[in-house]
Design an enzyme around this catalytic site. Sequence first.
Site, PDB file in Angstrom:
ATOM      1  N   CYS A  16       0.818  -1.222   0.000  1.00  0.00           N
ATOM      2  CA  CYS A  16       0.000   0.000   0.000  1.00  0.00           C
ATOM      3  C   CYS A  16       0.850   1.270   0.000  1.00  0.00           C
ATOM      4  O   CYS A  16       0.360   2.346  -0.331  1.00  0.00           O
ATOM      5  CB  CYS A  16      -0.947   0.000   1.190  1.00  0.00           C
ATOM      6  SG  CYS A  16      -1.957  -1.474   1.247  1.00  0.00           S
TER       7      CYS A  16
ATOM      8  N   HIS B 163      -3.734   6.818   3.246  1.00  0.00           N
ATOM      9  CA  HIS B 163      -4.105   5.527   2.662  1.00  0.00           C
ATOM     10  C   HIS B 163      -5.515   5.173   3.119  1.00  0.00           C
ATOM     11  O   HIS B 163      -5.854   5.316   4.299  1.00  0.00           O
ATOM     12  CB  HIS B 163      -3.105   4.474   3.141  1.00  0.00           C
ATOM     13  CG  HIS B 163      -3.438   3.100   2.679  1.00  0.00           C
ATOM     14  ND1 HIS B 163      -3.748   2.818   1.376  1.00  0.00           N
ATOM     15  CD2 HIS B 163      -3.506   1.924   3.349  1.00  0.00           C
ATOM     16  CE1 HIS B 163      -3.993   1.523   1.262  1.00  0.00           C
ATOM     17  NE2 HIS B 163      -3.864   0.958   2.442  1.00  0.00           N
TER      18      HIS B 163
ATOM     19  N   ASN C 288     -10.188  -0.560  -0.144  1.00  0.00           N
ATOM     20  CA  ASN C 288      -8.725  -0.462  -0.089  1.00  0.00           C
ATOM     21  C   ASN C 288      -8.151  -0.952  -1.422  1.00  0.00           C
ATOM     22  O   ASN C 288      -8.317  -2.106  -1.774  1.00  0.00           O
ATOM     23  CB  ASN C 288      -8.227  -1.328   1.079  1.00  0.00           C
ATOM     24  CG  ASN C 288      -6.724  -1.300   1.243  1.00  0.00           C
ATOM     25  OD1 ASN C 288      -5.989  -0.821   0.381  1.00  0.00           O
ATOM     26  ND2 ASN C 288      -6.252  -1.832   2.353  1.00  0.00           N
TER      27      ASN C 288
END
Length: 331
Positions: free
Chosen positions: A117, A258, A288
């Site tokens: 990520c 994020h 996500n």
Amino acid sequence: MIEKKPGVQILGTGAYFPSKVLTNSDLEKIVNTSDEWITSRTGIETRRISDSDIPTSELAFRASIEALNTAKLTTKQLDLILVATITPDMLFPSTACLLQRRLGAKGIPSFDLAAACSGFIYGISIARSFIQSGLYKTILLVGAEELSKITDWTDRTTCVLFGDGAGAMVLTASSYKENSILSTFLGADGDYSNLLYVPAGGTLHPTTNETVVKKMHTIKMEGKQVFKMAVLKMVYAAKKAIELSGLQIKDIKLFIPHQANIRIIKAVAEKLGISMQQVFINIYKTGNISSATTITALDEAIKTGKIKKGDIVELISFGSGFTWGATVIQL
Ligand code: UT7
């Protein structure tokens, strides 16, 4: 004292999402979950899912074309292609090479980077260093993922979280006055590699019937432990990058963290002492999307007019590895 290195300007951004929307009520039909649980525990309402025959490089291509158009550049003007992804089309060649072919940018160096990520922020740091060193002038940086294809659709603790999408950015050498990248800060700790991972498909557990039957090719996560470290490290990275930029928290117009869980984002905001009005949120419609989260959020913030030229923005991320990072940019 802030060192005056050559400038690195962001010329344009782009994003692409597959059209298929998977809602929480769709998930209620697949696993034992509820819209109420998913929304209240994660903030996610919908996510986009790619068709089975569309690979990550295709999403990367669409986002790249938009970024190049915004930058008013052609592929011929690129000197390097970098793709941050943990869901490459295949183990090799790199998705960057497949994207290069699709773009017709024959000959220029192209490679993938795997920082999960945090991949896009790692990518900004690499692109910036290449440009400042004088090695390459103009770089296409992409964060592209199809997490739906490494998701265990029978595991309710993970399958409600992830989605697909891609974002891209074109960066080029500029005068110091036009510099967009004010700082970058990266970190990692491999001691936590067993908390968020895909066990098989590499050299540790090569693909066998057993790895397939045991679902070892899909994401495994110790959610609670990841949650705690995500908050700690995102706060740490955010502060470090601001310190390196020579600025203060109050100078940042918009924070783009994020998008893994709205509760993580709220906890980070609280610890940084900022209001949620200063934080960009699109997790409710994307889920996500790993390396594609911060860049697609930045692209949306720009295109919807939430931020404009001259504004200072911080991107913050955390992911498998563990990896973390933050960057302070000025549009
Ligand atoms: O992108 C990289 C970084 N990734 C992250 O940052 C993700 C970090 N972790 C998280 O976001 C959260 O830990 C999760 C969203 C994954 C889980 O939330 P949680 O508040 O930590 O829930 P939990 O794992 O403690 O589970 C609470 C309960 C459990 O039931 P019991 O044991 O209390 O009976 C779970 O079995 O919720 C249950 N549960 C669910 N219930 C309905 C777990 N997943 C679901 C679900 N639907 N989808």
